[in-house]
Write a protein that holds these residues in place. Sequence first.
Motif, PDB file in Angstrom:
ATOM      1  N   PHE A   1       0.852  -1.188   0.000  1.00  0.00           N
ATOM      2  CA  PHE A   1       0.000   0.000   0.000  1.00  0.00           C
ATOM      3  C   PHE A   1       0.892   1.244   0.000  1.00  0.00           C
ATOM      4  O   PHE A   1       0.457   2.332   0.356  1.00  0.00           O
ATOM      5  CB  PHE A   1      -0.906   0.007   1.245  1.00  0.00           C
ATOM      6  N   ALA A   2       2.156   1.057  -0.382  1.00  0.00           N
ATOM      7  CA  ALA A   2       3.156   2.119  -0.196  1.00  0.00           C
ATOM      8  C   ALA A   2       3.205   3.121  -1.355  1.00  0.00           C
ATOM      9  O   ALA A   2       3.197   4.326  -1.142  1.00  0.00           O
ATOM     10  CB  ALA A   2       4.536   1.512   0.031  1.00  0.00           C
ATOM     11  N   GLY A   3       3.280   2.652  -2.572  1.00  0.00           N
ATOM     12  CA  GLY A   3       3.490   3.561  -3.701  1.00  0.00           C
ATOM     13  C   GLY A   3       2.217   4.292  -4.092  1.00  0.00           C
ATOM     14  O   GLY A   3       1.190   4.197  -3.425  1.00  0.00           O
ATOM     15  N   GLY A   4       2.305   5.031  -5.205  1.00  0.00           N
ATOM     16  CA  GLY A   4       1.117   5.682  -5.738  1.00  0.00           C
ATOM     17  C   GLY A   4       0.982   5.301  -7.195  1.00  0.00           C
ATOM     18  O   GLY A   4       0.614   6.106  -8.028  1.00  0.00           O
ATOM     19  N   LEU A   5       1.282   4.044  -7.480  1.00  0.00           N
ATOM     20  CA  LEU A   5       1.316   3.594  -8.875  1.00  0.00           C
ATOM     21  C   LEU A   5      -0.084   3.341  -9.423  1.00  0.00           C
ATOM     22  O   LEU A   5      -0.922   2.766  -8.735  1.00  0.00           O
ATOM     23  CB  LEU A   5       2.119   2.293  -8.992  1.00  0.00           C
TER      24      LEU A   5
ATOM     25  N   ILE B   1      -0.764  31.051  -5.570  1.00  0.00           N
ATOM     26  CA  ILE B   1      -1.222  29.695  -5.247  1.00  0.00           C
ATOM     27  C   ILE B   1      -0.604  28.716  -6.238  1.00  0.00           C
ATOM     28  O   ILE B   1      -0.645  28.940  -7.449  1.00  0.00           O
ATOM     29  CB  ILE B   1      -2.763  29.574  -5.321  1.00  0.00           C
ATOM     30  N   ILE B   2      -0.009  27.649  -5.707  1.00  0.00           N
ATOM     31  CA  ILE B   2       0.422  26.533  -6.547  1.00  0.00           C
ATOM     32  C   ILE B   2      -0.660  25.464  -6.396  1.00  0.00           C
ATOM     33  O   ILE B   2      -0.825  24.889  -5.317  1.00  0.00           O
ATOM     34  CB  ILE B   2       1.776  25.956  -6.084  1.00  0.00           C
ATOM     35  N   GLU B   3      -1.410  25.240  -7.449  1.00  0.00           N
ATOM     36  CA  GLU B   3      -2.492  24.250  -7.402  1.00  0.00           C
ATOM     37  C   GLU B   3      -2.034  22.977  -8.116  1.00  0.00           C
ATOM     38  O   GLU B   3      -1.798  22.976  -9.320  1.00  0.00           O
ATOM     39  CB  GLU B   3      -3.750  24.791  -8.095  1.00  0.00           C
ATOM     40  N   ASP B   4      -1.936  21.894  -7.353  1.00  0.00           N
ATOM     41  CA  ASP B   4      -1.438  20.628  -7.898  1.00  0.00           C
ATOM     42  C   ASP B   4      -2.651  19.707  -8.048  1.00  0.00           C
ATOM     43  O   ASP B   4      -3.303  19.370  -7.066  1.00  0.00           O
ATOM     44  CB  ASP B   4      -0.411  20.060  -6.899  1.00  0.00           C
ATOM     45  N   ASP B   5      -2.929  19.313  -9.283  1.00  0.00           N
ATOM     46  CA  ASP B   5      -4.210  18.633  -9.535  1.00  0.00           C
ATOM     47  C   ASP B   5      -4.037  17.360 -10.363  1.00  0.00           C
ATOM     48  O   ASP B   5      -4.584  17.228 -11.460  1.00  0.00           O
ATOM     49  CB  ASP B   5      -5.164  19.614 -10.245  1.00  0.00           C
ATOM     50  N   PRO B   6      -3.349  16.368  -9.837  1.00  0.00           N
ATOM     51  CA  PRO B   6      -3.100  15.170 -10.643  1.00  0.00           C
ATOM     52  C   PRO B   6      -4.264  14.183 -10.717  1.00  0.00           C
ATOM     53  O   PRO B   6      -4.273  13.327 -11.588  1.00  0.00           O
ATOM     54  CB  PRO B   6      -1.901  14.511  -9.928  1.00  0.00           C
ATOM     55  N   TYR B   7      -5.243  14.315  -9.798  1.00  0.00           N
ATOM     56  CA  TYR B   7      -6.216  13.224  -9.640  1.00  0.00           C
ATOM     57  C   TYR B   7      -7.640  13.582 -10.056  1.00  0.00           C
ATOM     58  O   TYR B   7      -8.549  12.774  -9.872  1.00  0.00           O
ATOM     59  CB  TYR B   7      -6.269  12.778  -8.163  1.00  0.00           C
ATOM     60  N   ARG B   8      -7.881  14.768 -10.573  1.00  0.00           N
ATOM     61  CA  ARG B   8      -9.263  15.215 -10.741  1.00  0.00           C
ATOM     62  C   ARG B   8     -10.160  14.211 -11.459  1.00  0.00           C
ATOM     63  O   ARG B   8     -11.314  14.019 -11.095  1.00  0.00           O
ATOM     64  CB  ARG B   8      -9.295  16.534 -11.494  1.00  0.00           C
ATOM     65  N   ALA B   9      -9.632  13.576 -12.516  1.00  0.00           N
ATOM     66  CA  ALA B   9     -10.474  12.643 -13.291  1.00  0.00           C
ATOM     67  C   ALA B   9     -10.796  11.384 -12.496  1.00  0.00           C
ATOM     68  O   ALA B   9     -11.690  10.628 -12.862  1.00  0.00           O
ATOM     69  CB  ALA B   9      -9.762  12.268 -14.591  1.00  0.00           C
ATOM     70  N   LEU B  10     -10.072  11.156 -11.401  1.00  0.00           N
ATOM     71  CA  LEU B  10     -10.265   9.927 -10.623  1.00  0.00           C
ATOM     72  C   LEU B  10     -11.251  10.174  -9.481  1.00  0.00           C
ATOM     73  O   LEU B  10     -10.911  10.042  -8.315  1.00  0.00           O
ATOM     74  CB  LEU B  10      -8.926   9.433 -10.083  1.00  0.00           C
ATOM     75  N   ARG B  11     -12.482  10.534  -9.819  1.00  0.00           N
ATOM     76  CA  ARG B  11     -13.520  10.756  -8.799  1.00  0.00           C
ATOM     77  C   ARG B  11     -14.489   9.585  -8.821  1.00  0.00           C
ATOM     78  O   ARG B  11     -15.010   9.220  -9.867  1.00  0.00           O
ATOM     79  CB  ARG B  11     -14.247  12.071  -9.062  1.00  0.00           C
ATOM     80  N   TYR B  12     -14.739   8.993  -7.636  1.00  0.00           N
ATOM     81  CA  TYR B  12     -15.574   7.785  -7.546  1.00  0.00           C
ATOM     82  C   TYR B  12     -16.916   8.069  -6.907  1.00  0.00           C
ATOM     83  O   TYR B  12     -17.819   7.236  -6.948  1.00  0.00           O
ATOM     84  CB  TYR B  12     -14.838   6.685  -6.768  1.00  0.00           C
TER      85      TYR B  12
ATOM     86  N   PHE C   1      -0.178  13.607 -17.053  1.00  0.00           N
ATOM     87  CA  PHE C   1      -0.757  12.420 -17.673  1.00  0.00           C
ATOM     88  C   PHE C   1      -0.409  11.149 -16.891  1.00  0.00           C
ATOM     89  O   PHE C   1      -0.798  10.058 -17.301  1.00  0.00           O
ATOM     90  CB  PHE C   1      -0.258  12.275 -19.120  1.00  0.00           C
ATOM     91  N   SER C   2       0.327  11.295 -15.797  1.00  0.00           N
ATOM     92  CA  SER C   2       0.830  10.097 -15.109  1.00  0.00           C
ATOM     93  C   SER C   2      -0.292   9.213 -14.588  1.00  0.00           C
ATOM     94  O   SER C   2      -0.178   7.984 -14.616  1.00  0.00           O
ATOM     95  CB  SER C   2       1.745  10.502 -13.950  1.00  0.00           C
ATOM     96  N   LYS C   3      -1.360   9.808 -14.087  1.00  0.00           N
ATOM     97  CA  LYS C   3      -2.411   8.998 -13.491  1.00  0.00           C
ATOM     98  C   LYS C   3      -3.531   8.676 -14.485  1.00  0.00           C
ATOM     99  O   LYS C   3      -4.401   7.864 -14.186  1.00  0.00           O
ATOM    100  CB  LYS C   3      -2.995   9.727 -12.266  1.00  0.00           C
ATOM    101  N   ILE C   4      -3.541   9.322 -15.640  1.00  0.00           N
ATOM    102  CA  ILE C   4      -4.635   9.089 -16.592  1.00  0.00           C
ATOM    103  C   ILE C   4      -4.142   8.497 -17.908  1.00  0.00           C
ATOM    104  O   ILE C   4      -4.940   8.179 -18.778  1.00  0.00           O
ATOM    105  CB  ILE C   4      -5.418  10.398 -16.875  1.00  0.00           C
ATOM    106  N   MET C   5      -2.825   8.334 -18.080  1.00  0.00           N
ATOM    107  CA  MET C   5      -2.299   7.686 -19.289  1.00  0.00           C
ATOM    108  C   MET C   5      -1.207   6.717 -18.858  1.00  0.00           C
ATOM    109  O   MET C   5      -1.468   5.526 -18.745  1.00  0.00           O
ATOM    110  CB  MET C   5      -1.783   8.716 -20.285  1.00  0.00           C
ATOM    111  N   ALA C   6      -0.012   7.221 -18.572  1.00  0.00           N
ATOM    112  CA  ALA C   6       1.092   6.321 -18.197  1.00  0.00           C
ATOM    113  C   ALA C   6       2.200   7.139 -17.550  1.00  0.00           C
ATOM    114  O   ALA C   6       2.774   8.019 -18.194  1.00  0.00           O
ATOM    115  CB  ALA C   6       1.628   5.607 -19.432  1.00  0.00           C
TER     116      ALA C   6
ATOM    117  N   GLY D   1     -12.166  10.181  -4.145  1.00  0.00           N
ATOM    118  CA  GLY D   1     -11.411   9.892  -5.365  1.00  0.00           C
ATOM    119  C   GLY D   1      -9.941   9.738  -5.050  1.00  0.00           C
ATOM    120  O   GLY D   1      -9.554   9.582  -3.888  1.00  0.00           O
ATOM    121  N   GLY D   2      -9.122   9.791  -6.090  1.00  0.00           N
ATOM    122  CA  GLY D   2      -7.681   9.721  -5.897  1.00  0.00           C
ATOM    123  C   GLY D   2      -7.181   8.320  -5.629  1.00  0.00           C
ATOM    124  O   GLY D   2      -7.793   7.333  -6.063  1.00  0.00           O
ATOM    125  N   LEU D   3      -6.068   8.242  -4.913  1.00  0.00           N
ATOM    126  CA  LEU D   3      -5.381   6.965  -4.754  1.00  0.00           C
ATOM    127  C   LEU D   3      -5.102   6.586  -3.296  1.00  0.00           C
ATOM    128  O   LEU D   3      -4.607   5.491  -3.043  1.00  0.00           O
ATOM    129  CB  LEU D   3      -4.023   7.015  -5.484  1.00  0.00           C
TER     130      LEU D   3
END
Lengths: 410, 410
Positions: free
Chosen positions: B36-40, B200-211, B243-248, B331-333
């Motif tokens: 459960f360690a990584g964020g792969l 503001i630095i807005e970091d938004d890697p997970y938006r498409a991953l909403r459950y 694109f890391s979480k939504i492509m590769a 959402g998210g990981l």
Amino acid sequence: MATQWTDHWAARTQHLKASSIRELLKLTARPEVISFAGGLPATETLPAQAIAEACDRILKTQADRALQYGPTEGYLALRGHIADMYRARGVPATADNVLITTGSQQGLDLIGRVLIGKGTPVVTEAPTYIGALQAWLVSEPAMTGIPLDDDGMRIDLIDLNQRINLLYALPNFQNPSGVSLSMERREKLVDMAHRERFVIIEDDPYRALRYSGEDLPALLEIEAARLGANWDSDGRIIHLGTFSKIMAPGLRVGWVIAPTTALRMLALAKQGADLHSAMLSQYIAEELLREGIIEGNYPLLVRIYRERRDTMLAALEEHLTGLAEWTKPQGGLFIWVKVPGVDAHDLLAKALERNLAFVPGDNFFFDGRGRDAMRLNFSCMPPDRIREGVARLGALLAEARHEPLASPAR
Amino acid sequence: MATQWTDHWAARTQHLKASSIRELLKLTARPEVISFAGGLPATETLPAQAIAEACDRILKTQADRALQYGPTEGYLALRGHIADMYRARGVPATADNVLITTGSQQGLDLIGRVLIGKGTPVVTEAPTYIGALQAWLVSEPAMTGIPLDDDGMRIDLIDLNQRINLLYALPNFQNPSGVSLSMERREKLVDMAHRERFVIIEDDPYRALRYSGEDLPALLEIEAARLGANWDSDGRIIHLGTFSKIMAPGLRVGWVIAPTTALRMLALAKQGADLHSAMLSQYIAEELLREGIIEGNYPLLVRIYRERRDTMLAALEEHLTGLAEWTKPQGGLFIWVKVPGVDAHDLLAKALERNLAFVPGDNFFFDGRGRDAMRLNFSCMPPDRIREGVARLGALLAEARHEPLASPAR
């Protein structure tokens, strides 16, 4: 209200300087421009077919790893093959001594982060590679530039009364001058680093691109031959290599070879910089290296670039004799042309009007010198355009001689 | 004589800190480990077939550009498509507002170079993303961490009597906590940045991953809706995507959206960092984005990850009730688990003996807090292994309760 970004910048941004080369490249993308400005490999040398086939195999059999997060240090098999190349030349390196970088530029950047702070004494060739200046000057080191002659860096002019933290050298077909460090000076420089206890950064992107003369060992090989089994503990050289000039620059795969203590610190800096370099690019490089395709491409590279170098040297002889002086490189991508009494920036402005581009020499100095020189690249234009471009340059120089000299204040 | 590398390091290297996550990942690569360690991303979500086909087309028709040096700012067509995505949400961005980075991590690093110096006041969520800490702490900023609740950052606890240069936020499914910033707080935070003049630095890697729950606008969109045509001059948000979480993730393609003044400075910093990101990766991303393949993959991602999130939440309910408290991300990981009175490092040592891994919470703080918490990733293990892993965790925690507490000095 308009955002005042200058209120938010860190102090170091004042030292961020645009590469005129990359700015120039935007101007020279038009096909009618004869560009001697960039350092691009000739498109026809890119092993596109082999890369396409490798890509296909990788994505059919190893997609789950080539598309997934990977280790910061790089793809282990690729690191192993690179270590093998150096072992074949007597350097007792293993995969643990190899860090994969996003091009050699990242290697320079990581070295800057780890080894260069405010006031750090750094010695470079003068002129030197613009990318190293860009990566390092933000840290405000105490820079010293050592002149070059036909045998490379004048190491007899290095002031050993002052502490040196690191010395940066491109021994083979130096960028921008094209000259190479002689064997005698290579030996002496390695001696000096060990006696005076400084670190050498050896940047070696062009070694395979030799068109005449004999291959000379890297500083790293000379050091390894002396240190033998003690290389990993006693070595003081951080060596940079890249696939950009021998495979494809767009894949952005370079490497650093160093003793493990230094390598681990560079890898730590890389974690924060980009986690790791593109895996697919690394898998492609591994496959082409293992299959011998990269080495198999050397004869084509040498044949094409030798012809272009010879063409440019002949054209310079024909059109610039009496107007300029230039180096006669045994390899690499560049010729350095000195134009005493002429301001290369003024000349460039006129050259661009005639669809000709080159890089004014001061870009390769950190102290404003070099405005009476320019760097010419011969790798990415075919011979007929090289001849035409040098003819235009000769005409421009002949005209410049009949004009008043640029004021020294510029 | 052995080289004393410590004599050569720059002062900042003392602040270089290894990511325990990346070190842990080396331990957890064995297939018997439930990690459960990584964020792969889950391997089965990678669009390998589409990438292989895109690669083939690109290398057949555009190899000369995809394999050659490219612009520092990135592949223009890709920048244009990314700008289009944001324009569709009301942000008047053009390709000039988009910088392609080597993953989002490089975006964070470039922001650090350009905006963070010694003593720069930086506000983050606490806990926050470890990669931002890694990229920024080397510059020795003055960090302030703001606690989170179920509605995200407690913006009412931000001390406005002290100058803030930049505030870093992950509004959606924050890493590591999994919580999201409420709509009300989003509005207030944008107000605050403009009133108090911070970035503001807005970091938004997970938006498409909403459950579950409803999609909320990015801070960037809220700002753009208010500023309208003045966004490019008056905007104060630098927004990061990937694109890391939504492509590769292995392709290493991320992006920064910012007003052009900020974007140009970030691009300048990128020149020295790696010249440009891998072109082939950028061409692949452009093709998959243009063809709608990335968006077409969202339902698969959401279906797989929703099941895993639900499985982990149910297993936590079954095995950790009374032993711990945890977040319920939409959402998210990641899920954040608090284990009061237990030292997560001691627990991890025992967990690794039973082939179970997670990340102790103090990794996500800059001040040593968080040892009584842990981050659990649910994206890269199948449901049966999630159930088994959480059961093991429950057993370990039950055992830990019967042991004396770890000494507070640890």
